[in-house]
Design a protein around this motif. Structure first.
Motif, PDB file in Angstrom:
ATOM      1  N   ALA A 133     113.931   4.964  31.465  1.00 34.36           N
ATOM      2  CA  ALA A 133     113.123   6.164  31.224  1.00 34.36           C
ATOM      3  C   ALA A 133     112.271   5.938  29.980  1.00 34.36           C
ATOM      4  CB  ALA A 133     114.017   7.375  31.036  1.00 34.36           C
ATOM      5  N   ASP A 134     111.069   6.468  30.019  1.00 32.80           N
ATOM      6  CA  ASP A 134     110.147   6.243  28.903  1.00 32.80           C
ATOM      7  C   ASP A 134     109.025   7.274  28.998  1.00 32.80           C
ATOM      8  OD1 ASP A 134     109.182   4.996  26.648  1.00 32.80           O
ATOM      9  OD2 ASP A 134     108.265   3.316  27.713  1.00 32.80           O
ATOM     10  N   ILE A 187     113.625  16.537  28.410  1.00 26.35           N
ATOM     11  CA  ILE A 187     113.875  15.231  29.012  1.00 26.35           C
ATOM     12  C   ILE A 187     115.101  15.283  29.912  1.00 26.35           C
ATOM     13  CG2 ILE A 187     114.787  12.948  28.375  1.00 26.35           C
ATOM     14  CD1 ILE A 187     112.445  12.717  26.483  1.00 26.35           C
ATOM     15  N   ARG A 188     116.110  15.997  29.482  1.00 28.20           N
ATOM     16  CA  ARG A 188     117.315  16.141  30.298  1.00 28.20           C
ATOM     17  C   ARG A 188     116.980  16.850  31.611  1.00 28.20           C
ATOM     18  NH1 ARG A 188     123.267  17.053  28.493  1.00 28.20           N
ATOM     19  NH2 ARG A 188     124.085  18.344  30.161  1.00 28.20           N
ATOM     20  N   LEU A 191     115.103  14.331  33.858  1.00 23.80           N
ATOM     21  CA  LEU A 191     115.921  13.263  34.437  1.00 23.80           C
ATOM     22  C   LEU A 191     116.939  13.801  35.441  1.00 23.80           C
ATOM     23  CD1 LEU A 191     116.431  10.914  31.352  1.00 23.80           C
ATOM     24  CD2 LEU A 191     115.079  10.475  33.411  1.00 23.80           C
ATOM     25  N   LEU A 202     121.360   4.518  32.393  1.00 23.37           N
ATOM     26  CA  LEU A 202     120.068   4.783  31.758  1.00 23.37           C
ATOM     27  C   LEU A 202     119.774   3.786  30.645  1.00 23.37           C
ATOM     28  CD1 LEU A 202     117.703   6.875  31.593  1.00 23.37           C
ATOM     29  CD2 LEU A 202     119.069   8.071  29.859  1.00 23.37           C
ATOM     30  N   THR A 204     116.813   3.260  27.606  1.00 19.52           N
ATOM     31  CA  THR A 204     115.631   3.855  26.952  1.00 19.52           C
ATOM     32  C   THR A 204     115.390   3.164  25.616  1.00 19.52           C
ATOM     33  OG1 THR A 204     116.854   5.477  25.645  1.00 19.52           O
ATOM     34  CG2 THR A 204     116.237   6.130  27.885  1.00 19.52           C
ATOM     35  N   SER A 209     115.199  12.111  21.753  1.00 21.08           N
ATOM     36  CA  SER A 209     115.419  13.076  22.839  1.00 21.08           C
ATOM     37  C   SER A 209     116.296  12.510  23.960  1.00 21.08           C
ATOM     38  CB  SER A 209     114.087  13.520  23.424  1.00 21.08           C
ATOM     39  OG  SER A 209     113.361  14.253  22.463  1.00 21.08           O
ATOM     40  N   TYR A 210     116.267  11.184  24.152  1.00 21.68           N
ATOM     41  CA  TYR A 210     117.077  10.610  25.239  1.00 21.68           C
ATOM     42  C   TYR A 210     118.574  10.722  24.967  1.00 21.68           C
ATOM     43  CZ  TYR A 210     112.665   8.795  26.947  1.00 21.68           C
ATOM     44  OH  TYR A 210     111.378   8.701  27.400  1.00 21.68           O
ATOM     45  N   HIS A 219     124.389   5.253  28.990  1.00 18.42           N
ATOM     46  CA  HIS A 219     123.079   5.187  28.354  1.00 18.42           C
ATOM     47  C   HIS A 219     123.061   4.068  27.316  1.00 18.42           C
ATOM     48  CE1 HIS A 219     119.915   7.346  25.599  1.00 18.42           C
ATOM     49  NE2 HIS A 219     119.426   6.280  26.192  1.00 18.42           N
ATOM     50  N   THR A 235     113.358  -1.997  28.610  1.00 19.71           N
ATOM     51  CA  THR A 235     112.601  -1.040  29.428  1.00 19.71           C
ATOM     52  C   THR A 235     111.352  -1.721  29.987  1.00 19.71           C
ATOM     53  OG1 THR A 235     111.494  -0.212  27.438  1.00 19.71           O
ATOM     54  CG2 THR A 235     113.424   1.011  28.188  1.00 19.71           C
TER      55      THR A 235
END
Ligand SMILES: [Zn+2]
Length: 290
Positions: A133-134, A187-188, A191, A202, A204, A209-210, A219, A235
Motif C-alpha cells: 500500500a502506498d 487509510i484503514r 484498505l 501488508l 508499506t 497512518s499505515y 504489517h 513496495t
C-alpha cells in the motif's frame, strides 16, 4: 484486439449489435426491465436490434442500461474507441481520439468518459496475498513560487497536487483511487474495503497512518530514509504502478483539471490489471455486457 481485426470482425452496425447481444444474453435474450425471457425481436425496420417484452410490454435493445444506452454514435466507432483505449500504453487525450476516429472532440470525450466509467465499475477488489500500500501525488505541476520565503516547487505530502492511495498485490492486481483522507482512519477504511485483510500481508513505507492496520493484519515497514528493499520487505510493485500512472498522466493530461483524476485513475488500474490479458477488448465488453 487490434483495429484491423475490429474492423474485419465488425464491419457494420448490425454485426456490432449481434455481437453485443451474444455477449449479453448468449442464446437467451432477456428483458432488462423485468428479466422476462418472453421477448421477441421487433419486426425489422430502420432501428436494428429493437426487442419487445411480452411480460411488461416495454421495448428495449442490447444497449439498454449500459454505457452505450441511447447513443447516436456508430457502434463500430465505440468498438474502435475501446480498442484504442485498452491498447494504448499511456492514456489517449480526447483530441487524439477524435482525430483517430474522425469525429468531434466533444463526442470523443463523451465516449472516453463512459468507457472510463465502465472501467471504474469493473475495478478489481478483494485483493489478497502480499499487499503493497502506498500513496502518491499526481496533477498539475505547482507554479514556481518566486517570492522569498515561499516553498520551492513542493512535491509529495502537503502539496496541492491530488493525493491517490493504492493497494497493489505483489505480481498481481491493483486498486487505487483519489484519497480524501490520509489519516490512519482514512487509510484503514480504504484498505478494509478492498483488501482481504485476514489472508494478506501488508508492506508499506514508514508513513505513520499505515500503523492503523497493525492490529488487523500482518504489517511490515520499510524505512525509505534508510533503504528501499529489506529482503522481501519493499513496495516496488506499488512504485511500478505509480510510475505507470504518472507516465500516463504527464504524457497526455497536463492540461486537464483535477476533476478528471478519479476516472483517469480507474483507467490506469483497469489497464494495469489487464496488462497480460491478450483479450482485453473482449474482457472490457464482457465487463459491461455480460
Ligand atoms: Zn419486460
Amino acid at each position: 484486439m487490434n483495429l484491423i481485426t475490429i474492423c474485419n470482425r465488425f464491419p457494420t452496425q448490425h454485426d456490432c449489435i449481434l455481437h453485443l447481444e451474444s455477449v449479453r444474453w448468449g442464446d437467451t435474450p432477456r428483458c432488462p426491465h423485468c428479466d422476462s425471457e418472453d421477448v421477441a425481436r421487433k419486426a425489422e425496420n430502420q432501428r436494428v436490434g429493437r426487442w419487445n417484452c411480452h411480460s411488461c410490454k416495454s421495448s428495449f435493445n442490447v444497449l439498454s442500461g449500459t454505457i452505450m444506452q441511447k447513443t447516436k454514435i456508430d457502434l463500430q466507432k465505440w468498438f474502435l474507441a475501446i480498442g484504442l483505449i485498452v491498447n494504448a500504453k499511456k492514456s489517449l487525450s480526447s483530441y487524439q481520439l477524435s482525430r483517430d476516429l474522425d469525429m468531434r472532440q466533444g463526442a470523443a470525450w463523451y465516449m472516453q468518459t463512459r468507457i472510463r466509467q465502465a472501467m471504474d465499475e469493473n475495478q478489481a477488489t478483494w485483493l489478497s496475498g502480499i499487499i503493497e500500500a502506498d500513496e502518491t501525488y499526481v496533477g498539475p505541476k505547482p507554479r514556481k513560487n518566486n517570492r522569498k520565503g515561499g516553498p520551492k516547487n513542493p512535491t509529495g505530502r502537503g502539496t496541492r497536487k491530488t493525493p491517490v492511495i493504492g493497494a497493489v498485490e505483489r505480481k498481481g492486481r491493483a486498486f487505487a483511487k483519489v484519497a480524501t483522507d490520509l489519516s490512519g482512519r482514512g487509510i484503514r477504511c480504504f484498505l478494509e474495503s478492498v483488501v482481504d485483510v485476514e489472508h494478506s500481508h501488508l508492506m508499506t513505507d514508514e508513513f505513520r497512518s499505515y500503523r492503523s492496520m497493525d492490529d488487523l493484519m500482518q504489517h511490515d515497514v520499510v524505512d525509505h530514509s534508510r533503504q528501499y528493499v529489506d529482503g522481501s520487505v519493499h513496495t516496488n510493485s506499488a512504485e511500478g504502478f505509480w510510475s505507470l500512472l504518472k507516465r500516463a498522466w504527464y504524457g497526455s493530461h497536463h492540461h486537464y483539471s483535477k476533476d478528471f483524476m478519479p476516472l483517469f485513475v480507474a483507467e490506469a488500474c483497469w489497464k494495469y490489471n489487464h496488462r497480460k490479458d491478450a483479450r482485453a477488448f473482449d474482457s472490457f465488453l464482457a465487463g459491461v455486457f455480460a
